[in-house]
Design a protein around this motif. Structure first.
Motif, PDB file in Angstrom:
ATOM      1  N   THR A  58       2.242   4.547  13.071  1.00  0.00           N
ATOM      2  CA  THR A  58       2.144   4.196  11.669  1.00  0.00           C
ATOM      3  C   THR A  58       2.107   5.426  10.762  1.00  0.00           C
ATOM      4  OG1 THR A  58       0.810   3.055   9.992  1.00  0.00           O
ATOM      5  CG2 THR A  58      -0.365   4.050  11.816  1.00  0.00           C
ATOM      6  N   LEU A  59       2.752   5.295   9.596  1.00  0.00           N
ATOM      7  CA  LEU A  59       2.750   6.409   8.640  1.00  0.00           C
ATOM      8  C   LEU A  59       1.665   6.259   7.574  1.00  0.00           C
ATOM      9  CD1 LEU A  59       4.183   4.646   6.341  1.00  0.00           C
ATOM     10  CD2 LEU A  59       6.285   5.805   7.005  1.00  0.00           C
ATOM     11  N   LEU A  60       0.815   5.244   7.705  1.00  0.00           N
ATOM     12  CA  LEU A  60      -0.283   5.068   6.760  1.00  0.00           C
ATOM     13  C   LEU A  60      -1.289   6.208   6.871  1.00  0.00           C
ATOM     14  CD1 LEU A  60      -1.163   1.249   7.017  1.00  0.00           C
ATOM     15  CD2 LEU A  60       0.373   2.388   5.410  1.00  0.00           C
ATOM     16  N   THR A  61      -1.843   6.603   5.757  1.00  0.00           N
ATOM     17  CA  THR A  61      -2.899   7.618   5.755  1.00  0.00           C
ATOM     18  C   THR A  61      -4.201   6.973   6.229  1.00  0.00           C
ATOM     19  OG1 THR A  61      -3.625   7.128   3.499  1.00  0.00           O
ATOM     20  CG2 THR A  61      -1.822   8.715   3.759  1.00  0.00           C
ATOM     21  N   SER A  62      -5.213   7.805   6.457  1.00  0.00           N
ATOM     22  CA  SER A  62      -6.519   7.287   6.877  1.00  0.00           C
ATOM     23  C   SER A  62      -7.083   6.332   5.827  1.00  0.00           C
ATOM     24  CB  SER A  62      -7.496   8.443   7.112  1.00  0.00           C
ATOM     25  OG  SER A  62      -7.056   9.258   8.172  1.00  0.00           O
ATOM     26  N   ASP A  63      -6.968   6.695   4.563  1.00  0.00           N
ATOM     27  CA  ASP A  63      -7.475   5.839   3.490  1.00  0.00           C
ATOM     28  C   ASP A  63      -6.725   4.512   3.444  1.00  0.00           C
ATOM     29  OD1 ASP A  63      -9.348   7.710   2.748  1.00  0.00           O
ATOM     30  OD2 ASP A  63      -8.206   8.471   1.026  1.00  0.00           O
ATOM     31  N   LEU A  69       0.816  -1.217   0.000  1.00  0.00           N
ATOM     32  CA  LEU A  69       0.000   0.000   0.000  1.00  0.00           C
ATOM     33  C   LEU A  69       0.847   1.263   0.000  1.00  0.00           C
ATOM     34  CD1 LEU A  69      -2.879  -0.603   2.604  1.00  0.00           C
ATOM     35  CD2 LEU A  69      -3.183   0.373   0.329  1.00  0.00           C
ATOM     36  N   LEU A  70       2.111   1.117   0.296  1.00  0.00           N
ATOM     37  CA  LEU A  70       2.971   2.275   0.520  1.00  0.00           C
ATOM     38  C   LEU A  70       3.236   3.085  -0.745  1.00  0.00           C
ATOM     39  CD1 LEU A  70       5.680   0.669   2.828  1.00  0.00           C
ATOM     40  CD2 LEU A  70       3.660   1.975   3.533  1.00  0.00           C
ATOM     41  N   THR A  71       3.316   4.389  -0.562  1.00  0.00           N
ATOM     42  CA  THR A  71       3.755   5.266  -1.633  1.00  0.00           C
ATOM     43  C   THR A  71       5.287   5.218  -1.686  1.00  0.00           C
ATOM     44  OG1 THR A  71       3.970   7.202  -0.194  1.00  0.00           O
ATOM     45  CG2 THR A  71       1.806   6.807  -1.203  1.00  0.00           C
ATOM     46  N   GLU A  72       5.849   5.817  -2.708  1.00  0.00           N
ATOM     47  CA  GLU A  72       7.303   5.863  -2.809  1.00  0.00           C
ATOM     48  C   GLU A  72       7.900   6.630  -1.634  1.00  0.00           C
ATOM     49  OE1 GLU A  72      10.668   7.637  -5.911  1.00  0.00           O
ATOM     50  OE2 GLU A  72       8.732   6.951  -6.697  1.00  0.00           O
ATOM     51  N   GLU A  73       7.255   7.722  -1.247  1.00  0.00           N
ATOM     52  CA  GLU A  73       7.747   8.531  -0.123  1.00  0.00           C
ATOM     53  C   GLU A  73       7.686   7.752   1.186  1.00  0.00           C
ATOM     54  OE1 GLU A  73       6.831  12.806   2.137  1.00  0.00           O
ATOM     55  OE2 GLU A  73       5.627  12.178   0.414  1.00  0.00           O
ATOM     56  N   GLN A  74       6.633   6.985   1.387  1.00  0.00           N
ATOM     57  CA  GLN A  74       6.516   6.185   2.605  1.00  0.00           C
ATOM     58  C   GLN A  74       7.569   5.086   2.640  1.00  0.00           C
ATOM     59  OE1 GLN A  74       2.385   5.140   2.036  1.00  0.00           O
ATOM     60  NE2 GLN A  74       1.685   6.545   3.627  1.00  0.00           N
ATOM     61  N   SER A  75       7.816   4.467   1.507  1.00  0.00           N
ATOM     62  CA  SER A  75       8.867   3.442   1.427  1.00  0.00           C
ATOM     63  C   SER A  75      10.221   4.041   1.779  1.00  0.00           C
ATOM     64  CB  SER A  75       8.917   2.840   0.022  1.00  0.00           C
ATOM     65  OG  SER A  75       7.740   2.123  -0.271  1.00  0.00           O
ATOM     66  N   LEU A  76      10.466   5.243   1.286  1.00  0.00           N
ATOM     67  CA  LEU A  76      11.722   5.929   1.574  1.00  0.00           C
ATOM     68  C   LEU A  76      11.888   6.148   3.078  1.00  0.00           C
ATOM     69  CD1 LEU A  76      14.267   7.506   0.778  1.00  0.00           C
ATOM     70  CD2 LEU A  76      12.807   9.506   0.379  1.00  0.00           C
TER      71      LEU A  76
END
Length: 228
Positions: free
Chosen positions: A176-181, A60-67
């Motif tokens: 957690t750095l996950l967004t609400s969605d 589910l992670l974005t590139e920025e979150q993976s970074l």
């Protein structure tokens, strides 16, 4: 010698910034990440790890979150285990950006983005008359179901973690750095759907409607994360 230097310079100029980043990211991935995540990002089945790496193609992670995870470690962002370490002391900023870009581009390939968009488009809107009741509903369902693993305070130390036979590793939801969605989609479809090796995090969409799950996420975001 001057001719050789000129040729090297011209070759470098022929590559775009994206090409250079992909080349460097691939080199670092194959040097450091492949032993756990495998050459195709699907994980190395030979690695005997208690917590196995997620399938990068389903993340589910974005590139920025993976970074952020590559730099600080998964544990820093709420993971129970520290199997995914911090690499910011090994690689500089550009190198970590390169490997995050390579992973996202090579294994994510936009397919997960399309899946996320399609699933989000199907979310049932919350009726205005129910908005004011969301926190109360979310708190009730969280305590009934989620606290068993994640704990009443959301820090991942629920009663289930004290049972060695279960061998589960819930996330600290306050970190957690996950967004609400993203949290909503993870709760609705479960961990395996999003690349987890085990089904510790079940698909709650089979039991609860979108309103209820969004209420739980609202409770996590506005109550538990505020207490961190």
């Amino acid at each position: 010698m001057k001719h050789l230097i000129l040729i090297v310079a011209l070759v470098i100029m022929a590559f775009s910034d994206n090409d250079l980043m992909m080349m460097k990211g691939k080199a670092i991935y194959e040097e450091t990440c492949v032993s756990c995540h495998g050459p195709d990002g699907e994980g190395n089945p030979l690695m005997q790890l208690v917590v196995k790496p997620r399938k990068l193609s389903q993340s589910l992670l974005t590139e920025e979150q993976s970074l952020k995870i590559i730099r600080k470690s998964a544990h820093y962002w709420g993971a129970y285990s520290d199997i995914m370490p911090s690499f910011e002391v090994i690689y500089d900023d550009w190198q970590t950006e390169a490997v995050a870009h390579y992973i996202y581009t090579s294994f994510h390939s936009g397919t997960t983005d399309k899946t996320i968009k399609k699933l989000m488009d199907k979310i049932e809107p919350v009726p205005k008359v129910k908005v004011a009741k969301m926190l109360k509903r979310g708190k009730k369902i969280y305590k009934r179901n989620c606290s068993w693993c994640h704990g009443l305070d959301g820090k991942g130390k629920g009663a289930a973690t004290r049972n060695p036979e279960l061998s589960i590793f819930p996330y600290d939801l306050t970190k957690t750095l996950l967004t609400s969605d993203q949290k909503f989609l993870y709760a609705k479809y479960g961990g395996v759907f999003w690349g987890s090796d085990k089904d510790d995090m079940p698909s709650w969409g089979k039991k609860y409607d979108d309103y209820t799950l969004r209420s739980v996420i609202k409770y996590i975001d506005e109550v538990l994360q505020e207490k961190k």
